[in-house]
Write an enzyme that holds these catalytic residues in place. Structure first.
Site, PDB file in Angstrom:
ATOM      1  N   HIS A   1       0.817  -1.223   0.000  1.00 47.77           N
ATOM      2  CA  HIS A   1       0.000   0.000   0.000  1.00 47.77           C
ATOM      3  C   HIS A   1       0.845   1.266   0.000  1.00 47.77           C
ATOM      4  O   HIS A   1       0.329   2.351  -0.247  1.00 47.77           O
ATOM      5  CB  HIS A   1      -0.922   0.011   1.215  1.00 47.77           C
ATOM      6  CG  HIS A   1      -1.998  -1.044   1.155  1.00 47.77           C
ATOM      7  ND1 HIS A   1      -3.323  -0.737   1.002  1.00 47.77           N
ATOM      8  CD2 HIS A   1      -1.931  -2.396   1.211  1.00 47.77           C
ATOM      9  CE1 HIS A   1      -4.040  -1.855   0.980  1.00 47.77           C
ATOM     10  NE2 HIS A   1      -3.214  -2.879   1.106  1.00 47.77           N
TER      11      HIS A   1
ATOM     12  N   ASP B   1       3.719   9.705  -0.824  1.00 50.17           N
ATOM     13  CA  ASP B   1       2.532   8.957  -0.392  1.00 50.17           C
ATOM     14  C   ASP B   1       2.217   7.900  -1.447  1.00 50.17           C
ATOM     15  O   ASP B   1       2.197   8.221  -2.647  1.00 50.17           O
ATOM     16  CB  ASP B   1       1.342   9.933  -0.250  1.00 50.17           C
ATOM     17  CG  ASP B   1       0.319   9.463   0.767  1.00 50.17           C
ATOM     18  OD1 ASP B   1       0.210   8.239   0.970  1.00 50.17           O
ATOM     19  OD2 ASP B   1      -0.377  10.312   1.349  1.00 50.17           O
TER      20      ASP B   1
END
Ligand code: G6P
Length: 488
Positions: A177, A388
Protein backbone atom coordinates in the site's frame (compact mmCIF):
# COMPACT_ATOMS: atom_id res chain seq x y z
CA UNK A 1 -19.07 -2.91 6.31
CA UNK A 2 -21.68 -0.81 8.07
CA UNK A 3 -23.21 -3.22 10.51
CA UNK A 4 -20.71 -5.35 12.35
CA UNK A 5 -22.63 -6.82 15.23
CA UNK A 6 -20.52 -6.67 18.32
CA UNK A 7 -19.29 -10.06 19.18
CA UNK A 8 -17.28 -11.47 22.03
CA UNK A 9 -13.82 -12.64 21.14
CA UNK A 10 -12.10 -15.95 21.54
CA UNK A 11 -15.13 -18.04 20.62
CA UNK A 12 -14.41 -21.72 20.12
CA UNK A 13 -12.08 -22.40 17.24
CA UNK A 14 -11.98 -25.47 15.17
CA UNK A 15 -8.74 -24.27 13.42
CA UNK A 16 -9.94 -26.00 10.27
CA UNK A 17 -7.99 -25.34 7.08
CA UNK A 18 -11.20 -24.71 5.16
CA UNK A 19 -11.13 -21.13 3.94
CA UNK A 20 -10.93 -20.63 0.18
CA UNK A 21 -10.04 -16.96 0.46
CA UNK A 22 -7.77 -15.60 3.18
CA UNK A 23 -6.83 -11.96 3.73
CA UNK A 24 -3.71 -11.36 5.78
CA UNK A 25 -3.30 -7.74 6.91
CA UNK A 26 -1.59 -6.16 9.89
CA UNK A 27 -4.93 -4.80 11.14
CA UNK A 28 -8.26 -6.54 11.72
CA UNK A 29 -11.28 -4.63 10.40
CA UNK A 30 -12.46 -4.30 14.04
CA UNK A 31 -11.11 -2.68 17.21
CA UNK A 32 -10.98 -4.41 20.57
CA UNK A 33 -12.81 -2.36 23.22
CA UNK A 34 -13.94 -3.11 26.74
CA UNK A 35 -17.62 -3.85 27.22
CA UNK A 36 -19.72 -2.61 30.17
CA UNK A 37 -18.87 -5.67 32.25
CA UNK A 38 -15.15 -5.50 31.44
CA UNK A 39 -15.50 -8.14 28.71
CA UNK A 40 -13.93 -7.88 25.24
CA UNK A 41 -16.18 -6.61 22.48
CA UNK A 42 -15.27 -5.90 18.87
CA UNK A 43 -16.30 -2.66 17.20
CA UNK A 44 -16.15 -2.23 13.43
CA UNK A 45 -13.41 -0.02 12.03
CA UNK A 46 -14.67 0.15 8.48
CA UNK A 47 -12.11 1.05 5.85
CA UNK A 48 -11.95 0.85 2.07
CA UNK A 49 -10.16 -2.47 2.10
CA UNK A 50 -12.82 -4.32 4.07
CA UNK A 51 -15.61 -2.72 2.02
CA UNK A 52 -13.98 -4.01 -1.14
CA UNK A 53 -13.21 -7.47 0.14
CA UNK A 54 -16.35 -8.12 2.15
CA UNK A 55 -18.36 -9.48 -0.81
CA UNK A 56 -15.51 -11.80 -1.82
CA UNK A 57 -15.06 -12.85 1.80
CA UNK A 58 -18.74 -13.69 2.15
CA UNK A 59 -18.98 -15.51 -1.15
CA UNK A 60 -15.89 -17.61 -0.57
CA UNK A 61 -16.46 -18.10 3.16
CA UNK A 62 -13.24 -16.22 3.64
CA UNK A 63 -11.14 -15.44 6.70
CA UNK A 64 -9.35 -12.21 7.68
CA UNK A 65 -6.17 -12.56 9.71
CA UNK A 66 -4.91 -9.45 11.52
CA UNK A 67 -3.88 -7.70 14.74
CA UNK A 68 -6.32 -5.81 16.95
CA UNK A 69 -3.98 -2.85 17.47
CA UNK A 70 -3.00 -3.25 21.10
CA UNK A 71 -0.77 -5.49 23.17
CA UNK A 72 -2.47 -8.50 24.68
CA UNK A 73 -3.21 -12.18 24.42
CA UNK A 74 -3.96 -13.84 21.08
CA UNK A 75 -7.70 -13.31 20.42
CA UNK A 76 -7.72 -16.29 18.03
CA UNK A 77 -10.60 -16.90 15.61
CA UNK A 78 -14.05 -15.37 16.11
CA UNK A 79 -17.09 -14.43 14.07
CA UNK A 80 -18.26 -10.84 13.59
CA UNK A 81 -21.40 -10.24 11.56
CA UNK A 82 -20.86 -13.44 9.63
CA UNK A 83 -17.21 -12.73 8.84
CA UNK A 84 -14.55 -15.08 10.08
CA UNK A 85 -11.76 -13.12 11.77
CA UNK A 86 -8.53 -14.50 13.19
CA UNK A 87 -6.84 -12.24 15.74
CA UNK A 88 -3.06 -12.35 16.06
CA UNK A 89 -1.73 -11.30 19.48
CA UNK A 90 1.35 -9.13 19.97
CA UNK A 91 3.17 -8.81 23.30
CA UNK A 92 4.29 -5.42 24.67
CA UNK A 93 7.81 -6.17 23.45
CA UNK A 94 6.54 -7.09 19.99
CA UNK A 95 4.48 -3.90 19.75
CA UNK A 96 7.67 -1.99 20.55
CA UNK A 97 10.12 -3.93 18.36
CA UNK A 98 7.89 -5.09 15.48
CA UNK A 99 5.18 -2.42 15.15
CA UNK A 100 6.75 0.77 16.49
CA UNK A 101 10.30 -0.33 15.67
CA UNK A 102 10.84 -2.24 12.45
CA UNK A 103 7.54 -1.36 10.76
CA UNK A 104 7.30 2.30 11.67
CA UNK A 105 10.82 3.48 12.52
CA UNK A 106 12.70 1.36 9.94
CA UNK A 107 10.51 0.46 6.95
CA UNK A 108 8.07 3.38 6.96
CA UNK A 109 10.75 6.13 6.75
CA UNK A 110 12.92 4.03 4.42
CA UNK A 111 10.06 3.43 1.98
CA UNK A 112 9.05 7.12 2.12
CA UNK A 113 12.33 8.44 0.72
CA UNK A 114 14.04 8.71 4.15
CA UNK A 115 12.11 11.90 5.01
CA UNK A 116 12.91 10.85 8.58
CA UNK A 117 16.10 8.82 9.13
CA UNK A 118 15.33 5.09 9.31
CA UNK A 119 16.80 3.21 12.26
CA UNK A 120 18.30 -0.23 11.81
CA UNK A 121 18.32 -2.52 14.84
CA UNK A 122 18.93 -6.23 14.72
CA UNK A 123 16.53 -6.83 17.63
CA UNK A 124 13.72 -5.15 15.64
CA UNK A 125 14.48 -7.28 12.61
CA UNK A 126 14.27 -10.46 14.72
CA UNK A 127 10.85 -9.35 15.99
CA UNK A 128 9.76 -8.68 12.39
CA UNK A 129 10.76 -12.21 11.37
CA UNK A 130 9.02 -13.76 14.39
CA UNK A 131 5.76 -11.84 13.94
CA UNK A 132 5.68 -12.46 10.17
CA UNK A 133 6.12 -16.16 10.93
CA UNK A 134 3.11 -16.08 13.25
CA UNK A 135 0.94 -14.47 10.56
CA UNK A 136 2.16 -17.03 8.00
CA UNK A 137 1.39 -19.90 10.35
CA UNK A 138 -2.12 -18.60 10.94
CA UNK A 139 -2.68 -18.30 7.18
CA UNK A 140 -1.36 -21.84 6.67
CA UNK A 141 -3.69 -23.11 9.39
CA UNK A 142 -6.84 -21.57 7.90
CA UNK A 143 -6.39 -21.77 4.11
CA UNK A 144 -8.15 -24.64 2.34
CA UNK A 145 -6.29 -26.75 -0.23
CA UNK A 146 -5.71 -24.58 -3.33
CA UNK A 147 -7.02 -21.42 -1.59
CA UNK A 148 -6.20 -17.86 -2.58
CA UNK A 149 -4.31 -15.90 0.07
CA UNK A 150 -3.95 -12.12 -0.24
CA UNK A 151 -1.25 -10.56 1.96
CA UNK A 152 -1.18 -6.78 2.54
CA UNK A 153 1.45 -4.14 3.08
CA UNK A 154 4.94 -3.48 4.37
CA UNK A 155 4.36 -4.98 7.82
CA UNK A 156 4.10 -8.49 6.31
CA UNK A 157 6.65 -8.73 3.50
CA UNK A 158 8.09 -12.04 4.68
CA UNK A 159 4.71 -13.79 4.85
CA UNK A 160 4.49 -14.84 1.15
CA UNK A 161 7.68 -16.93 1.25
CA UNK A 162 7.05 -18.29 4.76
CA UNK A 163 3.57 -19.36 3.70
CA UNK A 164 4.74 -20.94 0.46
CA UNK A 165 7.29 -23.01 2.38
CA UNK A 166 4.51 -24.42 4.54
CA UNK A 167 1.76 -24.61 1.95
CA UNK A 168 2.93 -25.30 -1.59
CA UNK A 169 -0.69 -25.64 -2.78
CA UNK A 170 -2.01 -22.09 -2.25
CA UNK A 171 -2.07 -19.15 -4.63
CA UNK A 172 -0.49 -16.08 -3.03
CA UNK A 173 -0.99 -12.40 -3.87
CA UNK A 174 0.69 -9.45 -2.14
CA UNK A 175 -0.23 -5.77 -2.32
CA UNK A 176 2.07 -3.01 -1.10
CA UNK A 177 0.00 0.00 0.00
CA UNK A 178 2.97 2.34 0.42
CA UNK A 179 5.70 3.34 -2.07
CA UNK A 180 8.52 0.97 -2.92
CA UNK A 181 11.70 3.08 -2.84
CA UNK A 182 14.41 3.50 -5.46
CA UNK A 183 17.25 1.01 -5.11
CA UNK A 184 19.79 3.55 -3.81
CA UNK A 185 17.53 4.00 -0.79
CA UNK A 186 16.30 0.40 -0.45
CA UNK A 187 19.93 -0.77 -0.53
CA UNK A 188 20.45 0.77 2.93
CA UNK A 189 18.34 -1.97 4.48
CA UNK A 190 20.69 -4.55 6.01
CA UNK A 191 18.07 -7.26 5.31
CA UNK A 192 17.25 -6.18 1.75
CA UNK A 193 17.83 -9.63 0.23
CA UNK A 194 15.59 -11.34 2.79
CA UNK A 195 12.80 -8.82 2.16
CA UNK A 196 12.96 -9.27 -1.62
CA UNK A 197 13.00 -13.06 -1.24
CA UNK A 198 10.13 -12.85 1.25
CA UNK A 199 7.98 -10.97 -1.25
CA UNK A 200 8.91 -13.30 -4.09
CA UNK A 201 7.07 -16.10 -2.33
CA UNK A 202 3.96 -14.56 -3.94
CA UNK A 203 2.64 -15.33 -7.45
CA UNK A 204 1.59 -11.72 -8.05
CA UNK A 205 2.92 -8.54 -6.43
CA UNK A 206 0.79 -5.40 -6.66
CA UNK A 207 2.08 -1.85 -6.20
CA UNK A 208 0.38 1.55 -6.31
CA UNK A 209 2.33 3.00 -9.23
CA UNK A 210 4.36 1.63 -12.11
CA UNK A 211 7.41 3.39 -10.65
CA UNK A 212 7.01 1.31 -7.46
CA UNK A 213 6.84 -1.94 -9.44
CA UNK A 214 9.94 -0.93 -11.44
CA UNK A 215 11.81 -0.09 -8.23
CA UNK A 216 10.94 -3.54 -6.89
CA UNK A 217 12.05 -5.29 -10.09
CA UNK A 218 15.34 -3.44 -9.90
CA UNK A 219 15.76 -4.55 -6.27
CA UNK A 220 15.25 -8.16 -7.41
CA UNK A 221 18.17 -7.81 -9.81
CA UNK A 222 20.46 -5.89 -7.51
CA UNK A 223 19.71 -7.33 -4.07
CA UNK A 224 18.93 -10.92 -5.04
CA UNK A 225 20.83 -11.31 -8.33
CA UNK A 226 17.67 -12.45 -10.18
CA UNK A 227 16.71 -11.84 -13.78
CA UNK A 228 13.60 -9.84 -14.52
CA UNK A 229 12.11 -9.78 -17.99
CA UNK A 230 9.54 -7.03 -18.31
CA UNK A 231 7.28 -7.34 -15.27
CA UNK A 232 8.25 -10.94 -14.58
CA UNK A 233 10.96 -12.31 -12.28
CA UNK A 234 12.22 -15.88 -12.53
CA UNK A 235 12.68 -17.50 -9.15
CA UNK A 236 14.32 -20.81 -8.43
CA UNK A 237 12.50 -22.65 -5.65
CA UNK A 238 14.34 -25.83 -4.66
CA UNK A 239 15.15 -26.73 -8.25
CA UNK A 240 11.75 -25.60 -9.60
CA UNK A 241 11.48 -22.40 -11.61
CA UNK A 242 8.57 -20.11 -10.84
CA UNK A 243 7.54 -16.85 -12.44
CA UNK A 244 6.47 -13.91 -10.28
CA UNK A 245 4.76 -10.85 -11.76
CA UNK A 246 5.04 -7.31 -10.36
CA UNK A 247 2.62 -4.65 -11.64
CA UNK A 248 0.70 -1.51 -10.68
CA UNK A 249 -2.84 -1.71 -9.26
CA UNK A 250 -3.72 1.77 -7.95
CA UNK A 251 -6.04 1.43 -4.96
CA UNK A 252 -9.21 3.48 -4.54
CA UNK A 253 -12.21 4.13 -2.30
CA UNK A 254 -15.88 3.18 -2.14
CA UNK A 255 -16.70 6.31 -4.15
CA UNK A 256 -20.44 5.73 -4.68
CA UNK A 257 -21.04 5.19 -0.96
CA UNK A 258 -19.24 8.44 -0.12
CA UNK A 259 -21.11 10.41 -2.78
CA UNK A 260 -24.33 9.06 -1.37
CA UNK A 261 -23.32 9.99 2.17
CA UNK A 262 -22.35 13.53 1.14
CA UNK A 263 -25.79 13.99 -0.44
CA UNK A 264 -27.61 13.09 2.76
CA UNK A 265 -29.68 15.87 4.29
CA UNK A 266 -28.04 15.58 7.74
CA UNK A 267 -24.51 15.64 6.27
CA UNK A 268 -25.28 18.69 4.13
CA UNK A 269 -26.80 20.45 7.10
CA UNK A 270 -23.76 19.64 9.21
CA UNK A 271 -21.53 21.07 6.51
CA UNK A 272 -23.49 24.34 6.62
CA UNK A 273 -23.20 24.36 10.41
CA UNK A 274 -19.44 23.90 10.14
CA UNK A 275 -19.12 26.93 7.85
CA UNK A 276 -21.25 28.91 10.23
CA UNK A 277 -19.17 27.87 13.22
CA UNK A 278 -16.09 29.01 11.30
CA UNK A 279 -17.65 32.48 10.96
CA UNK A 280 -18.92 32.18 7.36
CA UNK A 281 -15.53 32.93 5.80
CA UNK A 282 -15.12 33.49 2.05
CA UNK A 283 -12.62 30.67 1.73
CA UNK A 284 -12.34 27.44 3.72
CA UNK A 285 -9.12 25.49 3.17
CA UNK A 286 -8.97 21.93 4.51
CA UNK A 287 -6.21 19.46 5.35
CA UNK A 288 -7.01 15.92 6.53
CA UNK A 289 -4.15 13.60 7.43
CA UNK A 290 -2.84 11.13 9.92
CA UNK A 291 -0.31 13.18 11.89
CA UNK A 292 2.64 11.81 9.90
CA UNK A 293 5.84 13.47 8.64
CA UNK A 294 5.23 12.11 5.14
CA UNK A 295 2.10 14.26 4.75
CA UNK A 296 3.81 17.66 4.31
CA UNK A 297 1.71 19.35 7.02
CA UNK A 298 4.54 21.71 7.99
CA UNK A 299 5.10 22.75 4.35
CA UNK A 300 1.39 23.47 4.02
CA UNK A 301 1.33 25.53 7.22
CA UNK A 302 4.40 27.48 6.16
CA UNK A 303 2.79 28.36 2.80
CA UNK A 304 -0.48 29.35 4.50
CA UNK A 305 1.27 31.50 7.11
CA UNK A 306 3.13 33.39 4.39
CA UNK A 307 -0.05 33.89 2.37
CA UNK A 308 -1.72 35.40 5.43
CA UNK A 309 1.23 37.71 5.99
CA UNK A 310 1.15 38.80 2.36
CA UNK A 311 -2.65 39.20 2.40
CA UNK A 312 -2.99 37.24 -0.85
CA UNK A 313 -6.08 35.31 0.25
CA UNK A 314 -7.96 38.29 1.68
CA UNK A 315 -8.97 38.46 5.32
CA UNK A 316 -11.90 36.04 5.14
CA UNK A 317 -10.01 32.76 5.01
CA UNK A 318 -9.59 29.86 7.44
CA UNK A 319 -7.66 26.61 7.35
CA UNK A 320 -9.13 23.56 9.07
CA UNK A 321 -6.42 21.00 9.70
CA UNK A 322 -7.53 17.59 10.95
CA UNK A 323 -4.47 15.65 12.08
CA UNK A 324 -5.58 12.31 13.47
CA UNK A 325 -3.35 10.80 16.15
CA UNK A 326 -1.03 8.10 14.84
CA UNK A 327 1.89 5.97 16.14
CA UNK A 328 2.13 8.23 19.13
CA UNK A 329 4.92 6.38 20.92
CA UNK A 330 7.31 6.65 17.95
CA UNK A 331 9.81 9.47 18.49
CA UNK A 332 9.59 11.05 15.02
CA UNK A 333 5.81 11.35 15.42
CA UNK A 334 6.16 13.04 18.82
CA UNK A 335 8.67 15.50 17.38
CA UNK A 336 6.38 16.26 14.43
CA UNK A 337 3.42 16.89 16.71
CA UNK A 338 5.46 19.41 18.68
CA UNK A 339 6.58 21.19 15.50
CA UNK A 340 3.07 21.32 14.03
CA UNK A 341 1.59 22.62 17.25
CA UNK A 342 4.26 25.30 17.61
CA UNK A 343 3.64 26.45 14.05
CA UNK A 344 -0.16 26.50 14.44
CA UNK A 345 0.26 28.52 17.64
CA UNK A 346 2.60 30.94 15.89
CA UNK A 347 0.24 31.51 12.93
CA UNK A 348 -2.77 31.98 15.19
CA UNK A 349 -0.77 34.26 17.48
CA UNK A 350 0.45 36.45 14.65
CA UNK A 351 -2.60 36.59 12.40
CA UNK A 352 -5.56 35.82 14.66
CA UNK A 353 -8.06 38.08 16.30
CA UNK A 354 -10.45 37.52 19.18
CA UNK A 355 -12.97 35.00 17.83
CA UNK A 356 -10.88 34.37 14.70
CA UNK A 357 -8.13 31.79 14.72
CA UNK A 358 -6.90 31.45 11.11
CA UNK A 359 -6.01 27.78 11.74
CA UNK A 360 -8.47 25.36 13.31
CA UNK A 361 -6.25 22.49 14.34
CA UNK A 362 -7.96 19.26 15.38
CA UNK A 363 -5.78 16.45 16.74
CA UNK A 364 -8.64 13.96 16.70
CA UNK A 365 -10.29 11.26 14.61
CA UNK A 366 -13.83 11.66 13.37
CA UNK A 367 -16.61 9.40 12.10
CA UNK A 368 -17.05 9.18 8.33
CA UNK A 369 -20.18 11.39 8.33
CA UNK A 370 -18.28 14.24 9.97
CA UNK A 371 -15.47 13.84 7.44
CA UNK A 372 -17.94 13.99 4.56
CA UNK A 373 -19.43 17.19 6.04
CA UNK A 374 -15.95 18.71 6.33
CA UNK A 375 -15.13 17.82 2.71
CA UNK A 376 -18.38 19.46 1.65
CA UNK A 377 -17.58 22.57 3.67
CA UNK A 378 -14.16 23.07 2.07
CA UNK A 379 -13.58 25.28 -0.98
CA UNK A 380 -10.03 24.04 -1.39
CA UNK A 381 -8.59 20.72 -0.24
CA UNK A 382 -4.84 20.72 0.50
CA UNK A 383 -3.11 17.35 0.00
CA UNK A 384 0.63 18.06 0.12
CA UNK A 385 2.59 14.88 1.04
CA UNK A 386 6.32 14.69 0.47
CA UNK A 387 5.73 11.04 -0.48
CA UNK A 388 2.53 8.96 -0.39
CA UNK A 389 1.74 5.58 -1.95
CA UNK A 390 -1.72 6.73 -3.07
CA UNK A 391 -3.49 9.20 -0.72
CA UNK A 392 -7.12 8.28 -0.38
CA UNK A 393 -8.08 11.60 1.22
CA UNK A 394 -7.71 13.26 -2.19
CA UNK A 395 -10.11 10.71 -3.68
CA UNK A 396 -12.54 11.04 -0.75
CA UNK A 397 -12.74 14.81 -1.26
CA UNK A 398 -13.51 14.32 -4.95
CA UNK A 399 -16.14 11.67 -4.20
CA UNK A 400 -17.93 14.02 -1.78
CA UNK A 401 -18.12 16.96 -4.22
CA UNK A 402 -21.29 15.72 -5.90
CA UNK A 403 -22.14 19.23 -7.18
CA UNK A 404 -18.77 19.44 -8.99
CA UNK A 405 -17.60 22.47 -7.02
CA UNK A 406 -14.38 22.81 -5.02
CA UNK A 407 -10.70 22.53 -5.92
CA UNK A 408 -7.91 20.15 -5.03
CA UNK A 409 -4.27 21.11 -4.48
CA UNK A 410 -2.34 17.86 -4.79
CA UNK A 411 1.30 16.92 -4.35
CA UNK A 412 2.90 15.32 -7.39
CA UNK A 413 4.59 12.89 -4.99
CA UNK A 414 1.36 10.98 -4.34
CA UNK A 415 0.05 8.01 -6.30
CA UNK A 416 -3.22 9.94 -6.71
CA UNK A 417 -1.42 12.55 -8.83
CA UNK A 418 -1.15 9.96 -11.64
CA UNK A 419 -4.94 9.78 -11.80
CA UNK A 420 -6.35 13.17 -10.79
CA UNK A 421 -5.43 15.40 -13.70
CA UNK A 422 -7.98 18.04 -12.68
CA UNK A 423 -6.02 18.88 -9.53
CA UNK A 424 -3.57 21.76 -9.07
CA UNK A 425 -0.39 19.71 -8.93
CA UNK A 426 2.39 21.00 -6.68
CA UNK A 427 5.87 20.23 -5.47
CA UNK A 428 5.38 20.83 -1.72
CA UNK A 429 9.08 21.64 -1.25
CA UNK A 430 8.59 24.64 -3.51
CA UNK A 431 6.85 26.98 -1.08
CA UNK A 432 6.40 29.76 -3.64
CA UNK A 433 4.86 27.30 -6.10
CA UNK A 434 2.62 25.90 -3.37
CA UNK A 435 1.44 29.38 -2.42
CA UNK A 436 0.67 30.24 -6.06
CA UNK A 437 -1.32 26.99 -6.46
CA UNK A 438 -3.36 27.68 -3.31
CA UNK A 439 -4.16 31.21 -4.52
CA UNK A 440 -5.15 29.93 -7.96
CA UNK A 441 -7.26 27.10 -6.56
CA UNK A 442 -9.04 29.53 -4.23
CA UNK A 443 -9.85 31.95 -7.03
CA UNK A 444 -11.01 29.83 -9.98
CA UNK A 445 -14.47 30.50 -11.35
CA UNK A 446 -17.31 27.96 -11.15
CA UNK A 447 -16.93 26.86 -14.80
CA UNK A 448 -13.26 25.93 -14.44
CA UNK A 449 -13.93 24.29 -11.07
CA UNK A 450 -16.68 22.19 -12.65
CA UNK A 451 -14.51 21.15 -15.59
CA UNK A 452 -11.69 20.04 -13.31
CA UNK A 453 -13.88 18.35 -10.71
CA UNK A 454 -15.98 16.54 -13.31
CA UNK A 455 -12.88 14.90 -14.80
CA UNK A 456 -11.66 13.83 -11.37
CA UNK A 457 -15.07 12.52 -10.32
CA UNK A 458 -15.38 10.44 -13.46
CA UNK A 459 -12.04 8.81 -12.72
CA UNK A 460 -12.74 8.14 -9.03
CA UNK A 461 -16.27 6.84 -9.55
CA UNK A 462 -15.23 4.49 -12.35
CA UNK A 463 -12.05 3.23 -10.70
CA UNK A 464 -13.38 2.46 -7.26
CA UNK A 465 -12.08 0.06 -4.66
CA UNK A 466 -14.33 -2.80 -5.79
CA UNK A 467 -12.85 -2.56 -9.28
CA UNK A 468 -9.34 -2.44 -7.80
CA UNK A 469 -9.93 -5.64 -5.80
CA UNK A 470 -11.57 -7.41 -8.75
CA UNK A 471 -8.73 -6.43 -11.09
CA UNK A 472 -6.07 -7.66 -8.69
CA UNK A 473 -7.84 -10.92 -7.88
CA UNK A 474 -8.49 -11.57 -11.55
CA UNK A 475 -4.80 -11.02 -12.38
CA UNK A 476 -3.85 -13.29 -9.49
CA UNK A 477 -6.19 -15.93 -10.81
CA UNK A 478 -4.52 -15.77 -14.22
CA UNK A 479 -0.92 -15.46 -12.93
CA UNK A 480 1.34 -18.40 -13.70
CA UNK A 481 0.84 -20.19 -10.44
CA UNK A 482 3.68 -21.57 -8.33
CA UNK A 483 1.21 -23.66 -6.37
CA UNK A 484 1.38 -27.40 -6.42
CA UNK A 485 -2.23 -28.08 -7.34
CA UNK A 486 -2.17 -31.84 -6.94
CA UNK A 487 -4.92 -33.07 -4.61
CA UNK A 488 -4.12 -33.27 -0.89
C1 G6P B 1 -1.01 3.32 6.14
C2 G6P B 1 -0.54 1.89 5.90
C3 G6P B 1 -1.47 0.89 6.56
C4 G6P B 1 -1.68 1.27 8.02
C5 G6P B 1 -2.23 2.68 8.12
C6 G6P B 1 -2.44 3.15 9.56
O1 G6P B 1 -2.14 3.58 5.38
O2 G6P B 1 -0.40 1.63 4.52
O3 G6P B 1 -0.95 -0.41 6.46
O4 G6P B 1 -2.56 0.35 8.65
O5 G6P B 1 -1.28 3.55 7.51
O6 G6P B 1 -1.29 3.00 10.32
P1 G6P B 1 -1.24 2.08 11.61
O7 G6P B 1 0.20 2.13 12.05
O8 G6P B 1 -2.16 2.75 12.59
O9 G6P B 1 -1.70 0.70 11.24
Amino acid sequence: MSSFRESTGGAGDEMAADRNFVVVASRLPVDRVEGPGGETVWRPSPGGLVTALEPVMRQAGGAWIGWSGDAGPEPGPFEADGLHLVGIGLSETEVRDFYEGFCNATLWPLYHDVIAPPQFHRRWWEAYVAVNRRFAQAAAAHAAHGATVWVHDYQLQLVPRMLRQQRGDVRIGFFNHIPFPGYEIFAQLPWRRQVVEGLLGADLLGFQRRADASNFLRACRRAAGLTAKGPTVRVNDQGRTREVRAAAFPISIDAAALTEMAQREDVRKRSGDIRQALGEPDIVLLGVDRLDYTKGILHRLRAYGELLREGRLGSQVVLVQVASPSRERVEAYQALRDEVEVMVGRINGQHGEVGYPPVHYLHQSYPREEMAALYLAADVMLVTPLRDGMNLVAKEYVACRYDESGALVLSEFTGAADELAGAFLVNPHDIEGLKDAIVRAASIGPAEARRRMRAMRRRVLEHDVARWAATFLDALDRAPCGADQSPP
